[in-house]
Design a protein around this motif. Structure first.
Motif, PDB file in Angstrom:
ATOM      1  N   PHE A 101      56.988 -51.848 -84.971  1.00 13.60           N
ATOM      2  CA  PHE A 101      57.498 -52.247 -86.287  1.00 13.60           C
ATOM      3  C   PHE A 101      56.734 -51.571 -87.414  1.00 13.60           C
ATOM      4  O   PHE A 101      56.853 -51.951 -88.563  1.00 13.60           O
ATOM      5  N   GLY A 102      55.941 -50.560 -87.069  1.00 18.47           N
ATOM      6  CA  GLY A 102      55.095 -49.903 -88.062  1.00 18.47           C
ATOM      7  C   GLY A 102      55.878 -49.268 -89.193  1.00 18.47           C
ATOM      8  O   GLY A 102      55.397 -49.173 -90.316  1.00 18.47           O
ATOM      9  N   ALA A 103      57.110 -48.816 -88.896  1.00 21.35           N
ATOM     10  CA  ALA A 103      57.874 -48.097 -89.918  1.00 21.35           C
ATOM     11  C   ALA A 103      58.884 -48.998 -90.610  1.00 21.35           C
ATOM     12  O   ALA A 103      59.752 -48.518 -91.318  1.00 21.35           O
ATOM     13  N   LEU A 104      58.790 -50.309 -90.399  1.00 19.35           N
ATOM     14  CA  LEU A 104      59.818 -51.202 -90.946  1.00 19.35           C
ATOM     15  C   LEU A 104      59.333 -51.931 -92.198  1.00 19.35           C
ATOM     16  O   LEU A 104      58.146 -52.106 -92.412  1.00 19.35           O
ATOM     17  N   ASP A 105      60.305 -52.388 -93.000  1.00 23.31           N
ATOM     18  CA  ASP A 105      59.978 -53.188 -94.187  1.00 23.31           C
ATOM     19  C   ASP A 105      59.450 -54.550 -93.746  1.00 23.31           C
ATOM     20  O   ASP A 105      59.847 -55.065 -92.698  1.00 23.31           O
ATOM     21  N   PRO A 106      58.578 -55.175 -94.586  1.00 16.47           N
ATOM     22  CA  PRO A 106      57.976 -56.460 -94.198  1.00 16.47           C
ATOM     23  C   PRO A 106      59.004 -57.531 -93.850  1.00 16.47           C
ATOM     24  O   PRO A 106      58.842 -58.249 -92.867  1.00 16.47           O
ATOM     25  N   GLY A 107      60.084 -57.641 -94.610  1.00 20.85           N
ATOM     26  CA  GLY A 107      61.081 -58.680 -94.351  1.00 20.85           C
ATOM     27  C   GLY A 107      61.719 -58.514 -92.983  1.00 20.85           C
ATOM     28  O   GLY A 107      61.827 -59.460 -92.208  1.00 20.85           O
ATOM     29  N   ILE A 108      62.098 -57.275 -92.685  1.00 22.66           N
ATOM     30  CA  ILE A 108      62.737 -56.980 -91.405  1.00 22.66           C
ATOM     31  C   ILE A 108      61.742 -57.192 -90.274  1.00 22.66           C
ATOM     32  O   ILE A 108      62.073 -57.668 -89.195  1.00 22.66           O
ATOM     33  N   ARG A 109      60.488 -56.887 -90.568  1.00 22.54           N
ATOM     34  CA  ARG A 109      59.453 -57.045 -89.558  1.00 22.54           C
ATOM     35  C   ARG A 109      59.359 -58.503 -89.081  1.00 22.54           C
ATOM     36  O   ARG A 109      59.242 -58.776 -87.895  1.00 22.54           O
ATOM     37  N   ALA A 110      59.481 -59.432 -90.041  1.00 22.44           N
ATOM     38  CA  ALA A 110      59.414 -60.853 -89.670  1.00 22.44           C
ATOM     39  C   ALA A 110      60.548 -61.219 -88.725  1.00 22.44           C
ATOM     40  O   ALA A 110      60.340 -61.924 -87.733  1.00 22.44           O
ATOM     41  N   ASP A 111      61.765 -60.705 -89.014  1.00 22.34           N
ATOM     42  CA  ASP A 111      62.907 -60.953 -88.115  1.00 22.34           C
ATOM     43  C   ASP A 111      62.620 -60.419 -86.724  1.00 22.34           C
ATOM     44  O   ASP A 111      62.929 -61.057 -85.715  1.00 22.34           O
ATOM     45  N   MET A 112      62.042 -59.220 -86.688  1.00 19.67           N
ATOM     46  CA  MET A 112      61.781 -58.569 -85.409  1.00 19.67           C
ATOM     47  C   MET A 112      60.760 -59.355 -84.602  1.00 19.67           C
ATOM     48  O   MET A 112      60.859 -59.474 -83.388  1.00 19.67           O
ATOM     49  N   HIS A 113      59.730 -59.911 -85.316  1.00 17.22           N
ATOM     50  CA  HIS A 113      58.731 -60.728 -84.620  1.00 17.22           C
ATOM     51  C   HIS A 113      59.412 -61.892 -83.915  1.00 17.22           C
ATOM     52  O   HIS A 113      59.136 -62.200 -82.768  1.00 17.22           O
ATOM     53  N   GLN A 114      60.321 -62.543 -84.658  1.00 17.76           N
ATOM     54  CA  GLN A 114      61.034 -63.683 -84.097  1.00 17.76           C
ATOM     55  C   GLN A 114      61.811 -63.264 -82.855  1.00 17.76           C
ATOM     56  O   GLN A 114      61.764 -63.928 -81.826  1.00 17.76           O
ATOM     57  N   LEU A 115      62.490 -62.113 -82.991  1.00 14.58           N
ATOM     58  CA  LEU A 115      63.305 -61.609 -81.876  1.00 14.58           C
ATOM     59  C   LEU A 115      62.441 -61.356 -80.643  1.00 14.58           C
ATOM     60  O   LEU A 115      62.772 -61.783 -79.526  1.00 14.58           O
ATOM     61  N   VAL A 116      61.311 -60.684 -80.851  1.00 12.67           N
ATOM     62  CA  VAL A 116      60.448 -60.347 -79.716  1.00 12.67           C
ATOM     63  C   VAL A 116      59.918 -61.615 -79.052  1.00 12.67           C
ATOM     64  O   VAL A 116      59.915 -61.735 -77.820  1.00 12.67           O
ATOM     65  N   LEU A 117      59.524 -62.592 -79.885  1.00 12.97           N
ATOM     66  CA  LEU A 117      59.011 -63.847 -79.319  1.00 12.97           C
ATOM     67  C   LEU A 117      60.089 -64.560 -78.517  1.00 12.97           C
ATOM     68  O   LEU A 117      59.835 -65.061 -77.418  1.00 12.97           O
ATOM     69  N   ASP A 118      61.324 -64.583 -79.059  1.00 18.03           N
ATOM     70  CA  ASP A 118      62.433 -65.232 -78.342  1.00 18.03           C
ATOM     71  C   ASP A 118      62.672 -64.576 -76.998  1.00 18.03           C
ATOM     72  O   ASP A 118      62.807 -65.243 -75.970  1.00 18.03           O
ATOM     73  N   LEU A 119      62.739 -63.238 -77.013  1.00 19.10           N
ATOM     74  CA  LEU A 119      63.045 -62.516 -75.785  1.00 19.10           C
ATOM     75  C   LEU A 119      61.928 -62.669 -74.759  1.00 19.10           C
ATOM     76  O   LEU A 119      62.163 -62.770 -73.562  1.00 19.10           O
ATOM     77  N   TRP A 120      60.688 -62.695 -75.273  1.00 21.83           N
ATOM     78  CA  TRP A 120      59.530 -62.850 -74.381  1.00 21.83           C
ATOM     79  C   TRP A 120      59.624 -64.182 -73.638  1.00 21.83           C
ATOM     80  O   TRP A 120      59.404 -64.265 -72.435  1.00 21.83           O
ATOM     81  N   ARG A 121      60.033 -65.250 -74.381  1.00 25.75           N
ATOM     82  CA  ARG A 121      60.164 -66.568 -73.745  1.00 25.75           C
ATOM     83  C   ARG A 121      61.346 -66.577 -72.779  1.00 25.75           C
ATOM     84  O   ARG A 121      61.244 -67.059 -71.657  1.00 25.75           O
TER      85      ARG A 121
END
Lengths: 272, 267
Positions: B166-186
């Motif tokens: 997520f290094g090249a992403l905007d902060p707002g989008i980054r938060a969405d991506m964090h959520q996505l990764v956590l969901d998929l990990w679970r």
């Protein structure tokens, strides 16, 4: 008044500006031709446009009295056949060599030096050998074009292949891909537009080899014809032929460019 | 699941990593942080199999880890993670095609139909169902990374490696991506290793945080000592003062000639 650096022509004025030099050349030619023909009506060096038109219609619109063929179109057909066949062989062989040496390090290490050496041989110097080996028929002309252009395409494709980000190859492998799957599904499709580019760039060389081979040993073809009528100083035939060759080269180039845009929409914007 | 025993990594006389001893269980979410050039990406490459340790052993299930990429380990890079000549749907379906044996990597008939169903399903989960016919260059950075993640997941890896995804992403989008990764990990019960240069990201994503840093410095030979894991922390039990301490420690590494920061040489 803006600085001249910042003045940009509109589309229409850019078109007009682009046509202007061409128009000036034509006008200069017409004036020079008129001056010479006025001094000597039998002058052959700078024929007028009407003389060229007559010569062209004699070659292209009147069937040959003896054979019933249209010389101009027959020449065009033979030359295009040789050129396209030669380019097709060069493109296929070049793509295969470029893909394998670019993608597989063992192949690259084995064959890259050989390809470099081969690409340094001036192809025209091989023409006598080709005539000796393949005879004076179609094969030697096609072979000259293929041999002349294959090393260029192979090296270009090899470079392009190595430019594809390693991340994509790793990604495909983490998805379980084997070597041939990576070659066929990841690398090959991405190299196809590059191949069309390489073919476009080497078309000029292709025409050079074609005309050289036809000039030396042939019985028809565009190159054969202009070298034949040179003996009679028939500039009224040579000039339309040269213009026609230029026109064909332009059309081929544009067709390849169009093909690249239509077939590979993802390539146009350089998407990664 | 993953065990590293006294791993060192050298390039010529430059030591990048030294004395790495760790062990990771199945299902952990490890974030790797550290200053640039501290070897965290090198360690990830070892896990991926494109680099191997100079000395020491890296084990996966008590077997030495394979030294080429395979389908055990999925990867999402910061860039170039998707195939530019395939549409979104084709990109994901390719993951299924590659997982089957075959010469060409193309699918036909029933297999193709199944792959399509599976691909549409996973694209739904990452929120890309509206863009399946688009090419990657028509997507935004965030969508491209979603696609890369969907692709990696369909390869059914046991370990998912994320290299600054997520290094090249905007902060707002980054938060969405964090959520996505956590969901998929679970959902998929993956073991995740994520490299990031953003310490904050490392602090609230995942279950375990590793800080890579150099503990020994030789001003005459900056390459003589490598980085090691200076902190190995379970997430959720860290107070803010420690966060600040690590945050401060990550920075002075960049400033050379700081005698007070030097530890006495060990040998």
């Amino acid at each position: 008044m803006k600085r001249i650096l910042n003045i940009k022509p509109s589309r229409f004025s850019a078109l007009c500006l682009g046509l202007l030099p061409l128009l000036i050349c034509v006008v200069i030619y017409m004036i020079a031709s008129d001056l010479r023909l006025e001094a000597n009506p039998n002058d052959k060096l700078l024929p007028s446009f009407s003389q060229m038109g007559e010569a062209w219609s004699r070659m292209a619109l009147t069937p040959n009295v003896r054979t019933g063929e249209y010389i101009f179109w027959g020449d065009t057909w033979s030359s295009l056949q040789r050129l396209l066949l030669g380019m097709l062989i060069a493109a296929s062989v070049g793509l295969l060599i470029g893909l394998l040496t670019g993608a597989i390090p063992l192949m690259g290490a084995t064959f890259s030096p050989l390809i470099t050496v081969l690409s340094l041989i001036p192809p025209l110097a091989l023409l006598p050998i080709l005539f000796i080996v393949f005879g004076l028929g179609e094969l030697s002309k096609v072979a000259l074009i293929a041999i002349g252009i294959t090393p260029f395409i192979a090296r270009d494709i090899q470079r392009r292949c190595q430019e594809i980000p390693i991340e994509q190859l790793i990604k495909a492998q983490t998805l379980g891909a084997n070597t041939s799957q990576v070659l066929i599904r990841v690398l090959l499709p991405q190299l196809m537009p590059k191949l069309l580019d390489a073919v476009r760039l080497s078309l000029g060389a292709g025409w050079l080899f074609l005309i050289a081979a036809e000039a030396i040993a042939s019985t028809d073809g565009l190159g054969y014809r202009i070298f034949l009528v040179r003996r009679y100083m028939s500039m009224d035939v040579i000039l339309p032929y040269v213009a026609w060759i230029t026109c064909l080269a332009f059309i081929l180039d544009q067709v390849l460019a169009l093909l690249s845009r239509k077939l590979f929409p993802w390539h146009v914007k350089g998407g990664h | 699941m993953i065990t590293a025993k006294n791993i060192w990594k050298r390039y010529d006389d430059q030591v990048v990593l030294e004395r790495i001893n760790i062990s990771v269980n199945e299902g952990e979410f490890v974030t790797l942080v550290g200053a640039s050039g501290c070897g965290k990406s090198t360690f990830l490459k070892m896990l991926l199999g494109i680099e191997s340790p100079s000395t020491g052993t890296l084990l996966l299930d008590n077997q030495p880890i394979r030294t080429e990429p395979d389908s055990d380990r999925g990867i999402v890079f910061q860039h170039y993670s998707v195939f530019p000549h395939m549409t979104v749907l084709e990109n994901v379906m390719a993951a299924r095609a590659f997982s089957r044996k075959g010469l060409t990597g193309y699918l036909f008939g029933q297999a193709k139909h199944d792959a399509r169903t599976a691909a549409l399903d996973i694209l739904e989960q990452v929120g890309l169902s509206h863009a399946i016919t688009r090419y990657p260059h028509e997507l935004s950075g965030g969508m491209r990374q979603r696609l890369a993640i969907a692709q990696a997941l369909l390869g059914k890896p046991r370990i998912l490696l994320l290299d600054e995804p997520f290094g090249a992403l905007d902060p707002g989008i980054r938060a969405d991506m964090h959520q996505l990764v956590l969901d998929l990990w679970r959902t998929y019960k993956l073991t995740v290793f994520m490299v990031t240069h953003d310490l904050k990201e490392g602090f609230y994503l995942g279950t375990r945080l590793w800080v890579f840093d150099k503990v020994r410095h030789d001003p005459q030979a900056p390459g003589a000592y490598g980085a090691t894991i200076t902190y190995d922390l379970p997430i959720g039990k860290i107070d803010t003062s420690l966060y600040e301490q690590i945050d401060n420690q990550l920075r002075p590494v960049m400033i050379p000639d700081e005698p007070l920061m030097e530890e006495p040489s060990h040998d």
